[in-house]
Design a protein around this motif. Sequence first.
Motif, PDB file in Angstrom:
ATOM      1  N   LEU A 197       0.839  -1.201   0.000  1.00 44.23           N
ATOM      2  CA  LEU A 197       0.000   0.000   0.000  1.00 44.23           C
ATOM      3  C   LEU A 197       0.872   1.249   0.000  1.00 44.23           C
ATOM      4  CD1 LEU A 197      -3.041   0.101   0.142  1.00 44.23           C
ATOM      5  CD2 LEU A 197      -2.875   0.448   2.583  1.00 44.23           C
ATOM      6  N   LEU A 198       1.878   1.243   0.862  1.00 37.01           N
ATOM      7  CA  LEU A 198       2.778   2.396   0.969  1.00 37.01           C
ATOM      8  C   LEU A 198       3.481   2.636  -0.350  1.00 37.01           C
ATOM      9  CD1 LEU A 198       4.473   2.058   4.448  1.00 37.01           C
ATOM     10  CD2 LEU A 198       2.835   3.741   3.666  1.00 37.01           C
ATOM     11  N   GLN A 199       3.949   1.551  -0.942  1.00 40.88           N
ATOM     12  CA  GLN A 199       4.684   1.662  -2.199  1.00 40.88           C
ATOM     13  C   GLN A 199       3.816   2.290  -3.288  1.00 40.88           C
ATOM     14  OE1 GLN A 199       6.053  -2.191  -3.363  1.00 40.88           O
ATOM     15  NE2 GLN A 199       6.863  -1.381  -5.272  1.00 40.88           N
ATOM     16  N   VAL A 200       2.584   1.813  -3.387  1.00 34.18           N
ATOM     17  CA  VAL A 200       1.702   2.332  -4.433  1.00 34.18           C
ATOM     18  C   VAL A 200       1.270   3.763  -4.110  1.00 34.18           C
ATOM     19  CG1 VAL A 200      -0.523   2.025  -5.542  1.00 34.18           C
ATOM     20  CG2 VAL A 200       0.941   0.073  -5.167  1.00 34.18           C
ATOM     21  N   MET A 201       1.050   4.051  -2.819  1.00 35.31           N
ATOM     22  CA  MET A 201       0.659   5.409  -2.440  1.00 35.31           C
ATOM     23  C   MET A 201       1.746   6.401  -2.830  1.00 35.31           C
ATOM     24  SD  MET A 201      -0.985   4.719   1.285  1.00 35.31           S
ATOM     25  CE  MET A 201      -1.088   6.370   1.898  1.00 35.31           C
ATOM     26  N   GLU A 202       2.987   5.939  -2.762  1.00 33.26           N
ATOM     27  CA  GLU A 202       4.101   6.824  -3.059  1.00 33.26           C
ATOM     28  C   GLU A 202       4.337   6.929  -4.572  1.00 33.26           C
ATOM     29  OE1 GLU A 202       5.434   8.432  -0.612  1.00 33.26           O
ATOM     30  OE2 GLU A 202       6.731   9.553  -1.972  1.00 33.26           O
ATOM     31  N   ASN A 203       4.328   5.770  -5.254  1.00 32.45           N
ATOM     32  CA  ASN A 203       4.755   5.754  -6.652  1.00 32.45           C
ATOM     33  C   ASN A 203       3.640   6.037  -7.632  1.00 32.45           C
ATOM     34  OD1 ASN A 203       7.180   5.031  -5.615  1.00 32.45           O
ATOM     35  ND2 ASN A 203       6.929   2.847  -6.023  1.00 32.45           N
ATOM     36  N   GLN A 204       2.407   5.756  -7.263  1.00 30.10           N
ATOM     37  CA  GLN A 204       1.323   5.909  -8.240  1.00 30.10           C
ATOM     38  C   GLN A 204       0.326   6.930  -7.759  1.00 30.10           C
ATOM     39  OE1 GLN A 204       1.156   1.405  -9.515  1.00 30.10           O
ATOM     40  NE2 GLN A 204       0.981   2.954 -11.047  1.00 30.10           N
ATOM     41  N   ARG A 205       0.860   8.038  -7.287  1.00 34.24           N
ATOM     42  CA  ARG A 205      -0.009   9.078  -6.748  1.00 34.24           C
ATOM     43  C   ARG A 205      -0.959   9.605  -7.812  1.00 34.24           C
ATOM     44  NH1 ARG A 205       3.305  13.620  -3.989  1.00 34.24           N
ATOM     45  NH2 ARG A 205       4.695  12.039  -3.161  1.00 34.24           N
ATOM     46  N   ASP A 206      -0.554   9.487  -9.092  1.00 30.66           N
ATOM     47  CA  ASP A 206      -1.418   9.962 -10.161  1.00 30.66           C
ATOM     48  C   ASP A 206      -2.634   9.073 -10.334  1.00 30.66           C
ATOM     49  OD1 ASP A 206       0.695  11.546 -10.435  1.00 30.66           O
ATOM     50  OD2 ASP A 206       1.197  11.000 -12.496  1.00 30.66           O
ATOM     51  N   ASP A 207      -2.528   7.848  -9.877  1.00 29.61           N
ATOM     52  CA  ASP A 207      -3.542   6.873 -10.249  1.00 29.61           C
ATOM     53  C   ASP A 207      -4.619   6.669  -9.201  1.00 29.61           C
ATOM     54  OD1 ASP A 207      -2.459   6.382 -12.713  1.00 29.61           O
ATOM     55  OD2 ASP A 207      -1.038   4.933 -11.926  1.00 29.61           O
ATOM     56  N   LEU A 208      -4.283   6.861  -7.938  1.00 31.46           N
ATOM     57  CA  LEU A 208      -5.361   6.684  -6.973  1.00 31.46           C
ATOM     58  C   LEU A 208      -5.127   7.497  -5.706  1.00 31.46           C
ATOM     59  CD1 LEU A 208      -5.393   3.216  -5.192  1.00 31.46           C
ATOM     60  CD2 LEU A 208      -3.348   4.276  -6.021  1.00 31.46           C
ATOM     61  N   VAL A 209      -6.232   7.719  -5.003  1.00 35.20           N
ATOM     62  CA  VAL A 209      -6.208   8.403  -3.720  1.00 35.20           C
ATOM     63  C   VAL A 209      -6.619   7.386  -2.668  1.00 35.20           C
ATOM     64  CG1 VAL A 209      -7.317  10.186  -2.340  1.00 35.20           C
ATOM     65  CG2 VAL A 209      -6.744  10.649  -4.712  1.00 35.20           C
ATOM     66  N   VAL A 210      -5.832   7.274  -1.622  1.00 37.83           N
ATOM     67  CA  VAL A 210      -6.149   6.315  -0.567  1.00 37.83           C
ATOM     68  C   VAL A 210      -6.724   7.066   0.628  1.00 37.83           C
ATOM     69  CG1 VAL A 210      -5.218   4.597   1.003  1.00 37.83           C
ATOM     70  CG2 VAL A 210      -4.353   4.753  -1.324  1.00 37.83           C
ATOM     71  N   VAL A 211      -7.855   6.606   1.108  1.00 34.43           N
ATOM     72  CA  VAL A 211      -8.461   7.187   2.297  1.00 34.43           C
ATOM     73  C   VAL A 211      -8.536   6.102   3.358  1.00 34.43           C
ATOM     74  CG1 VAL A 211     -10.510   8.262   3.264  1.00 34.43           C
ATOM     75  CG2 VAL A 211      -9.822   8.814   0.949  1.00 34.43           C
ATOM     76  N   LEU A 212      -7.896   6.315   4.479  1.00 38.82           N
ATOM     77  CA  LEU A 212      -7.990   5.389   5.601  1.00 38.82           C
ATOM     78  C   LEU A 212      -9.052   5.918   6.546  1.00 38.82           C
ATOM     79  CD1 LEU A 212      -4.217   4.899   6.425  1.00 38.82           C
ATOM     80  CD2 LEU A 212      -5.602   3.626   4.825  1.00 38.82           C
ATOM     81  N   ALA A 213      -9.803   5.006   7.136  1.00 40.21           N
ATOM     82  CA  ALA A 213     -10.847   5.473   8.056  1.00 40.21           C
ATOM     83  C   ALA A 213     -10.870   4.589   9.282  1.00 40.21           C
ATOM     84  CB  ALA A 213     -12.206   5.461   7.365  1.00 40.21           C
ATOM     85  N   GLY A 214     -11.241   5.179  10.381  1.00 36.68           N
ATOM     86  CA  GLY A 214     -11.349   4.390  11.603  1.00 36.68           C
ATOM     87  C   GLY A 214     -11.555   5.260  12.818  1.00 36.68           C
ATOM     88  N   TYR A 215     -11.646   4.591  13.968  1.00 39.66           N
ATOM     89  CA  TYR A 215     -11.848   5.341  15.198  1.00 39.66           C
ATOM     90  C   TYR A 215     -10.552   6.032  15.583  1.00 39.66           C
ATOM     91  CZ  TYR A 215     -15.771   2.183  15.229  1.00 39.66           C
ATOM     92  OH  TYR A 215     -16.868   1.474  14.858  1.00 39.66           O
ATOM     93  N   LYS A 216     -10.707   7.181  16.206  1.00 39.00           N
ATOM     94  CA  LYS A 216      -9.581   8.070  16.447  1.00 39.00           C
ATOM     95  C   LYS A 216      -8.443   7.394  17.222  1.00 39.00           C
ATOM     96  CE  LYS A 216      -7.918  12.433  16.935  1.00 39.00           C
ATOM     97  NZ  LYS A 216      -6.720  12.361  16.133  1.00 39.00           N
ATOM     98  N   ASP A 217      -8.771   6.848  18.404  1.00 36.53           N
ATOM     99  CA  ASP A 217      -7.697   6.351  19.275  1.00 36.53           C
ATOM    100  C   ASP A 217      -6.958   5.190  18.618  1.00 36.53           C
ATOM    101  OD1 ASP A 217     -10.146   5.168  19.404  1.00 36.53           O
ATOM    102  OD2 ASP A 217      -9.869   4.364  21.417  1.00 36.53           O
ATOM    103  N   ARG A 218      -7.714   4.315  17.932  1.00 38.53           N
ATOM    104  CA  ARG A 218      -7.065   3.155  17.334  1.00 38.53           C
ATOM    105  C   ARG A 218      -6.261   3.539  16.106  1.00 38.53           C
ATOM    106  NH1 ARG A 218     -11.092  -1.784  17.660  1.00 38.53           N
ATOM    107  NH2 ARG A 218      -9.129  -2.806  17.219  1.00 38.53           N
TER     108      ARG A 218
END
Lengths: 331, 142
Positions: A197-218
């Motif tokens: 995930l990290l690799q693609v988030m870094e190298n293919q920024r043109d291709d997708l946007v990653v949104v992580l979601a979850g409870y604040k503390d966790r």
Amino acid sequence: MSERPGFGMRQNGSPAAAPTPPPAAGEPFTPGAEPLPPGAEPLPPGARVDLARERADSQVDGVLDALDRELVGLAPVKTRIREIAALLLVDRVRARFGIDSGRPNLHMCFTGGPGTGKTSVALRLAELLHRLGYVRRGHLVSVTRDDLVGQYVGHTAPKTKEVLKRAMGGVLFIDEAYYLYRAENERDYGQEAIEILLQVMENQRDDLVVVLAGYKDRMDSFFASNPGMSSRIAHHIDFPDYEPDELEAIGHLMMDREGYGLAPETEPVFRDYLSRRRAQPRFANARSVRNAIERARLRHANRLLARGGDVGREDLTTLHPEDFLASRVFG
Amino acid sequence: MRITQGTFSYLPDLTDEEITAQAGYALGQGWPCSVEFTDDPHPRNSYWEMWGLPMFDLTDPAGVLYEINECRKAYPGHYIRLNAYDASYGRQTTALQFIVQRPAEEPGFRLDREETSDRRVRYTLHPYALDRPEGDRYGAGR
């Protein structure tokens, strides 16, 4: 030769072997999302661009207005989304002057309690980014740990990559992202998924946007154990819990959409219900409101049937106090 | 000898942008794409090795290009082609298929004559690449 489509050898000029297929009907395909078509001259330095016009052309206001209209409260979230929209719009104009500002990093993290609208906002965000030309398709692929992490050695990488490929051109929404990392088991395959995930988030920024979601503390502890992930996410957006009057407005919106209404004497009961439910454990904001309305619909239908006789439009659409009072919240 | 086959066999090799545009067209038609590779260039070799499974449920060609590039990285000296299947006929139907990578040097074919009974001669195409063992046919590439 037989007339079966798609099989056998084709003579030159046969229709099935059209040399250059035209672009697909509907949405024309454009490789890359540059607003400046290749070959177009950048504007001269002295030129003026009408921002309001640019804004109208991108139709971004439609999405922003829908965001305001259909989502109650969430002021900090809306502000941030507006800022992002403004940035992308200004970047487009800058690109027309030939100023290269690089692609902004739009990976995001949505934190907040259950039912605070993280998924709904992500859906709108995808649409918004598409209108602004940041992503090519604007679809939302919503996944959880199960979709990314495999069950045996060598299973995780292809699985994660498949999901990433599906999300390309749109937004990948990873719900409850902290489950990806299991601190208690260092051999857990989640780590592998995070790395890809990290690799693609870094190298293919043109291709997708990653949104992580979850409870604040966790999410916070997730980021603490994955510093690489935290630093690659530019926007950490916190979704506040709803206030009682916001919950009421949400309830009204939901009922409107489903063709129900409250009788005047039901209003205080509904308000009372929400404040009681809010104080109880496992309150899930808008989701709890939805469930309350679902249950009220059940009781409403049951009440109508039990009463018998004929019903009018009024009876079919109006929820009475007893539909809510029967809840165990009032017990 | 430059090997040609598939949909755009008579055109020069497509650039990455053109490949992306064609993959985008295929996805727009609802055809899933898949990547295949081989180092056996014989025209009758229709069963190339699959690079992963066909990619279903894609909406954007970036994912297709990603897999092509992964395959190029792993097999820099092989032939690689892109297939697009049209599943609407209910059987395997290749709607679009073109080569996206070829080895730097393609030695070509020779014609072998075989004398058989009654002074008959049979001909067969022999790719020079096949003289070397599989995986070792195009120089540095695996």
